[in-house]
Design a protein around this motif. Sequence first.
Motif, PDB file in Angstrom:
ATOM      1  N   ASN A 169       0.809  -1.228   0.000  1.00  0.00           N
ATOM      2  CA  ASN A 169       0.000   0.000   0.000  1.00  0.00           C
ATOM      3  C   ASN A 169       0.835   1.267   0.000  1.00  0.00           C
ATOM      4  O   ASN A 169       0.546   2.232   0.714  1.00  0.00           O
ATOM      5  CB  ASN A 169      -0.960  -0.001   1.196  1.00  0.00           C
ATOM      6  CG  ASN A 169      -1.914  -1.183   1.137  1.00  0.00           C
ATOM      7  OD1 ASN A 169      -2.624  -1.362   0.148  1.00  0.00           O
ATOM      8  ND2 ASN A 169      -1.904  -2.010   2.170  1.00  0.00           N
ATOM      9  N   ARG A 170       1.895   1.256  -0.799  1.00  0.00           N
ATOM     10  CA  ARG A 170       2.655   2.507  -0.963  1.00  0.00           C
ATOM     11  C   ARG A 170       1.953   3.381  -1.976  1.00  0.00           C
ATOM     12  O   ARG A 170       1.291   2.890  -2.884  1.00  0.00           O
ATOM     13  CB  ARG A 170       4.069   2.208  -1.457  1.00  0.00           C
ATOM     14  CG  ARG A 170       5.078   2.148  -0.326  1.00  0.00           C
ATOM     15  CD  ARG A 170       6.496   2.267  -0.830  1.00  0.00           C
ATOM     16  NE  ARG A 170       6.936   3.637  -1.027  1.00  0.00           N
ATOM     17  CZ  ARG A 170       7.318   4.452  -0.047  1.00  0.00           C
ATOM     18  NH1 ARG A 170       7.295   4.058   1.195  1.00  0.00           N
ATOM     19  NH2 ARG A 170       7.729   5.689  -0.314  1.00  0.00           N
ATOM     20  N   GLY A 171       2.069   4.685  -1.810  1.00  0.00           N
ATOM     21  CA  GLY A 171       1.487   5.595  -2.784  1.00  0.00           C
ATOM     22  C   GLY A 171       0.764   6.740  -2.112  1.00  0.00           C
ATOM     23  O   GLY A 171       0.977   7.006  -0.920  1.00  0.00           O
ATOM     24  N   GLU A 172      -0.064   7.394  -2.897  1.00  0.00           N
ATOM     25  CA  GLU A 172      -0.765   8.559  -2.378  1.00  0.00           C
ATOM     26  C   GLU A 172      -2.238   8.446  -2.743  1.00  0.00           C
ATOM     27  O   GLU A 172      -2.603   7.688  -3.630  1.00  0.00           O
ATOM     28  CB  GLU A 172      -0.170   9.843  -2.990  1.00  0.00           C
ATOM     29  CG  GLU A 172       1.311  10.003  -2.657  1.00  0.00           C
ATOM     30  CD  GLU A 172       1.935  11.208  -3.352  1.00  0.00           C
ATOM     31  OE1 GLU A 172       1.214  11.906  -4.101  1.00  0.00           O
ATOM     32  OE2 GLU A 172       3.140  11.431  -3.139  1.00  0.00           O
ATOM     33  N   LEU A 173      -3.075   9.204  -2.059  1.00  0.00           N
ATOM     34  CA  LEU A 173      -4.494   9.300  -2.400  1.00  0.00           C
ATOM     35  C   LEU A 173      -4.826  10.777  -2.579  1.00  0.00           C
ATOM     36  O   LEU A 173      -4.170  11.650  -2.002  1.00  0.00           O
ATOM     37  CB  LEU A 173      -5.359   8.702  -1.286  1.00  0.00           C
ATOM     38  CG  LEU A 173      -5.205   7.197  -1.029  1.00  0.00           C
ATOM     39  CD1 LEU A 173      -5.989   6.800   0.226  1.00  0.00           C
ATOM     40  CD2 LEU A 173      -5.685   6.386  -2.238  1.00  0.00           C
ATOM     41  N   GLU A 174      -5.835  11.013  -3.350  1.00  0.00           N
ATOM     42  CA  GLU A 174      -6.214  12.410  -3.589  1.00  0.00           C
ATOM     43  C   GLU A 174      -6.840  13.008  -2.324  1.00  0.00           C
ATOM     44  O   GLU A 174      -7.699  12.390  -1.683  1.00  0.00           O
ATOM     45  CB  GLU A 174      -7.231  12.472  -4.743  1.00  0.00           C
ATOM     46  CG  GLU A 174      -7.396  13.871  -5.290  1.00  0.00           C
ATOM     47  CD  GLU A 174      -8.462  13.918  -6.378  1.00  0.00           C
ATOM     48  OE1 GLU A 174      -9.098  14.973  -6.516  1.00  0.00           O
ATOM     49  OE2 GLU A 174      -8.641  12.887  -7.063  1.00  0.00           O
ATOM     50  N   THR A 175      -6.339  14.220  -1.955  1.00  0.00           N
ATOM     51  CA  THR A 175      -6.879  14.887  -0.757  1.00  0.00           C
ATOM     52  C   THR A 175      -7.499  16.226  -1.139  1.00  0.00           C
ATOM     53  O   THR A 175      -6.798  17.033  -1.744  1.00  0.00           O
ATOM     54  CB  THR A 175      -5.770  15.155   0.261  1.00  0.00           C
ATOM     55  OG1 THR A 175      -4.734  15.896  -0.384  1.00  0.00           O
ATOM     56  CG2 THR A 175      -5.204  13.874   0.832  1.00  0.00           C
ATOM     57  N   PRO A 176      -8.717  16.545  -0.680  1.00  0.00           N
ATOM     58  CA  PRO A 176      -9.703  15.548  -0.300  1.00  0.00           C
ATOM     59  C   PRO A 176     -10.133  14.755  -1.540  1.00  0.00           C
ATOM     60  O   PRO A 176      -9.774  15.171  -2.626  1.00  0.00           O
ATOM     61  CB  PRO A 176     -10.848  16.406   0.279  1.00  0.00           C
ATOM     62  CG  PRO A 176     -10.725  17.738  -0.430  1.00  0.00           C
ATOM     63  CD  PRO A 176      -9.275  17.909  -0.732  1.00  0.00           C
ATOM     64  N   PRO A 177     -10.822  13.709  -1.376  1.00  0.00           N
ATOM     65  CA  PRO A 177     -11.569  13.259  -0.191  1.00  0.00           C
ATOM     66  C   PRO A 177     -10.712  12.583   0.884  1.00  0.00           C
ATOM     67  O   PRO A 177     -11.146  12.505   2.023  1.00  0.00           O
ATOM     68  CB  PRO A 177     -12.563  12.248  -0.768  1.00  0.00           C
ATOM     69  CG  PRO A 177     -11.885  11.715  -2.002  1.00  0.00           C
ATOM     70  CD  PRO A 177     -11.098  12.859  -2.567  1.00  0.00           C
ATOM     71  N   ALA A 178      -9.526  12.075   0.531  1.00  0.00           N
ATOM     72  CA  ALA A 178      -8.749  11.357   1.548  1.00  0.00           C
ATOM     73  C   ALA A 178      -8.190  12.335   2.587  1.00  0.00           C
ATOM     74  O   ALA A 178      -8.017  13.527   2.312  1.00  0.00           O
ATOM     75  CB  ALA A 178      -7.609  10.585   0.895  1.00  0.00           C
ATOM     76  N   LEU A 179      -7.931  11.798   3.785  1.00  0.00           N
ATOM     77  CA  LEU A 179      -7.266  12.570   4.824  1.00  0.00           C
ATOM     78  C   LEU A 179      -5.765  12.311   4.708  1.00  0.00           C
ATOM     79  O   LEU A 179      -5.345  11.254   4.242  1.00  0.00           O
ATOM     80  CB  LEU A 179      -7.740  12.126   6.204  1.00  0.00           C
ATOM     81  CG  LEU A 179      -9.245  12.140   6.439  1.00  0.00           C
ATOM     82  CD1 LEU A 179      -9.583  11.360   7.701  1.00  0.00           C
ATOM     83  CD2 LEU A 179      -9.725  13.589   6.557  1.00  0.00           C
ATOM     84  N   MET A 180      -4.963  13.266   5.127  1.00  0.00           N
ATOM     85  CA  MET A 180      -3.511  13.068   5.051  1.00  0.00           C
ATOM     86  C   MET A 180      -2.851  13.715   6.248  1.00  0.00           C
ATOM     87  O   MET A 180      -3.253  14.794   6.693  1.00  0.00           O
ATOM     88  CB  MET A 180      -2.959  13.679   3.757  1.00  0.00           C
ATOM     89  CG  MET A 180      -1.502  13.334   3.452  1.00  0.00           C
ATOM     90  SD  MET A 180      -0.309  14.399   4.264  1.00  0.00           S
ATOM     91  CE  MET A 180      -0.383  15.845   3.174  1.00  0.00           C
ATOM     92  N   ALA A 181      -1.847  13.061   6.784  1.00  0.00           N
ATOM     93  CA  ALA A 181      -1.014  13.671   7.820  1.00  0.00           C
ATOM     94  C   ALA A 181       0.443  13.354   7.509  1.00  0.00           C
ATOM     95  O   ALA A 181       0.749  12.357   6.856  1.00  0.00           O
ATOM     96  CB  ALA A 181      -1.394  13.156   9.205  1.00  0.00           C
ATOM     97  N   GLU A 182       1.324  14.230   7.989  1.00  0.00           N
ATOM     98  CA  GLU A 182       2.749  14.087   7.729  1.00  0.00           C
ATOM     99  C   GLU A 182       3.463  13.926   9.062  1.00  0.00           C
ATOM    100  O   GLU A 182       3.203  14.685   9.996  1.00  0.00           O
ATOM    101  CB  GLU A 182       3.242  15.356   7.021  1.00  0.00           C
ATOM    102  CG  GLU A 182       4.517  15.180   6.269  1.00  0.00           C
ATOM    103  CD  GLU A 182       4.820  16.402   5.400  1.00  0.00           C
ATOM    104  OE1 GLU A 182       5.864  16.390   4.771  1.00  0.00           O
ATOM    105  OE2 GLU A 182       4.017  17.362   5.386  1.00  0.00           O
TER     106      GLU A 182
END
Lengths: 410, 157
Positions: B21-34
């Motif tokens: 599950n490496r990769g990125e999701l579009e934000t939003p709708p996805a949540l993201m934290a660093e």
Amino acid sequence: MSLDVAAVKADFPLLAREVHGTPIVYLDSGATSQKPRAVLDAMNRYYETINANVHRGAYHIAELATIASEDARRTVARFIGAGDEHELVFTKNATEAINLVAHSWGRTNLTEGDVVLLSLLEHHANIVPWHQLAEERGIEVRWIPLTDDGCLDLTDLDHLLDGVKLVAVTAVSNVTGAIPPVRQLADAAHAVGALCLVDGSQYVPHLATDVTELGCDFLAFTGHKMCGPTGIGMLWGRRELLDAMPPFLGGGEMILDVRRDGFTPNVVPWRFEAGTPPIAEMIGIGAAVDYLEGLGMDAVRKHEVSLTDYALRTLGDRFGDDLLIHGPTDTTHRGGILSMCLRDIHAHDLSQVLDQHGVCVRAGHHCAKPLMRELGVTSTSRASLYLYNDESDIDALGDALDEAARFFDF
Amino acid sequence: MPGLEDLYREVILDHYRNPRNRGELETPPALMAEGFNPLCGDEVKVYVQLDGDTITDVRISGQGCSISQSSASMMTTVVIGRTIDEARGTLRSFKQMMSIHEHGLDGQDSALDGSTEVPSGLGDLEALRGVVKFPVRIKCATLGWNTFDQALAEADS
């Protein structure tokens, strides 16, 4: 005079120990050096025979403690070629020394739009205090870029110096070992009416230091990287600059008089030394300087250049392109600092395997993130050499790197 | 004395070499934290896709050592398909496992010989149990999880 490394090694009690059942191979002197018996003894002697607060008591041991700690100031001042021991301020570490300049000189002399010019080689200690002034005062922090081999790119220096009030640079990179041309930068700074601060943390412990030859106005360095104790750093500054600077911290020792409506600060250097100073540590750093002078700094430097040459050559032969060592290849222009990447093994994993073989290196970003970004890495494993290291330490490092390569299977 | 094999178990190296599950999701709708590990400079981004209370996807990007990368990879396999509450329960169990380290640096460790109860139900994640014998690496193992927790906190706000 050349260094008798076996005899030097025997002066350092810690180097006789084992870790994980194997003799310790200490290659992290860039983080902190080990301490010779002479330093530990001097500090113990203070506590056991003359422990008293300084500049206060009129009794015998208080006088002896005052003399011993102020003798240390004279010793360190002489060691860096300072003509006047009042130009040497004791701080907690080099970080506090730089913060002292930023806080006291900076807040007195810098206003919005003034420029502080740093190099991309700087440790966070010589970055963040200036960022803080930028936030507070609106000064500009500007950067000297790097060449491909990790040296300073000074082709545009005239342009970079426009509006600069202070050039603040390291004398040896703690990541690549690069030795920038400090004298040239100091002269260039003075030519535009700016001052020059040098971070000597990785320089003073390894190379004969003369503030007049460096040509700088301030020199910050730290005790624990030069065979001395932790908890003591030093700021050297030109007398007329220090005389004109307001106190940094307030309290005892730094005052001549305190009234209900105010205070009169003490003269330098005590103006900048609020509270009871680190007396044992002052005596310890004095003993460390005596120890280094006994060996001779030219001999120390010569040994480190030769050992760095050996390391670059033998590790290069053993690992070829699998081992990337950052920084200049000409050892006359670099300190004994080897930042390594072994294939794609993460620095944390690499240093973990090295530790199992008793080899102590530093893994991480070395508090120099702008430089790491420039090098295109998030972390490296750093081996840093000092006067007690010899070729067997480099060979042990090579053997441990071999094991790491085997463990992570390639 | 804890050895390398206590730390680098085979399943950990597998997740490191083949991260899931490496990769990125579009934000939003996805949540993201660093998240950052200030010790070593590691940086990780955790993306979380929710459908109501259910975690439908998690992606990891960034760089890190084998411990931080494998821990984050294993985490994704455990939390995808769970509800937020279930995922938080696993997070608590994992962090509990990472904190049972009342042992000396010489490896004298009563907590790891079975005398102290280790949270169960962590599956492959229990391979990371040996990390507590190497205290400086605990932050590596928990980096992805703490960042995941921050991303979930976005859902609360």
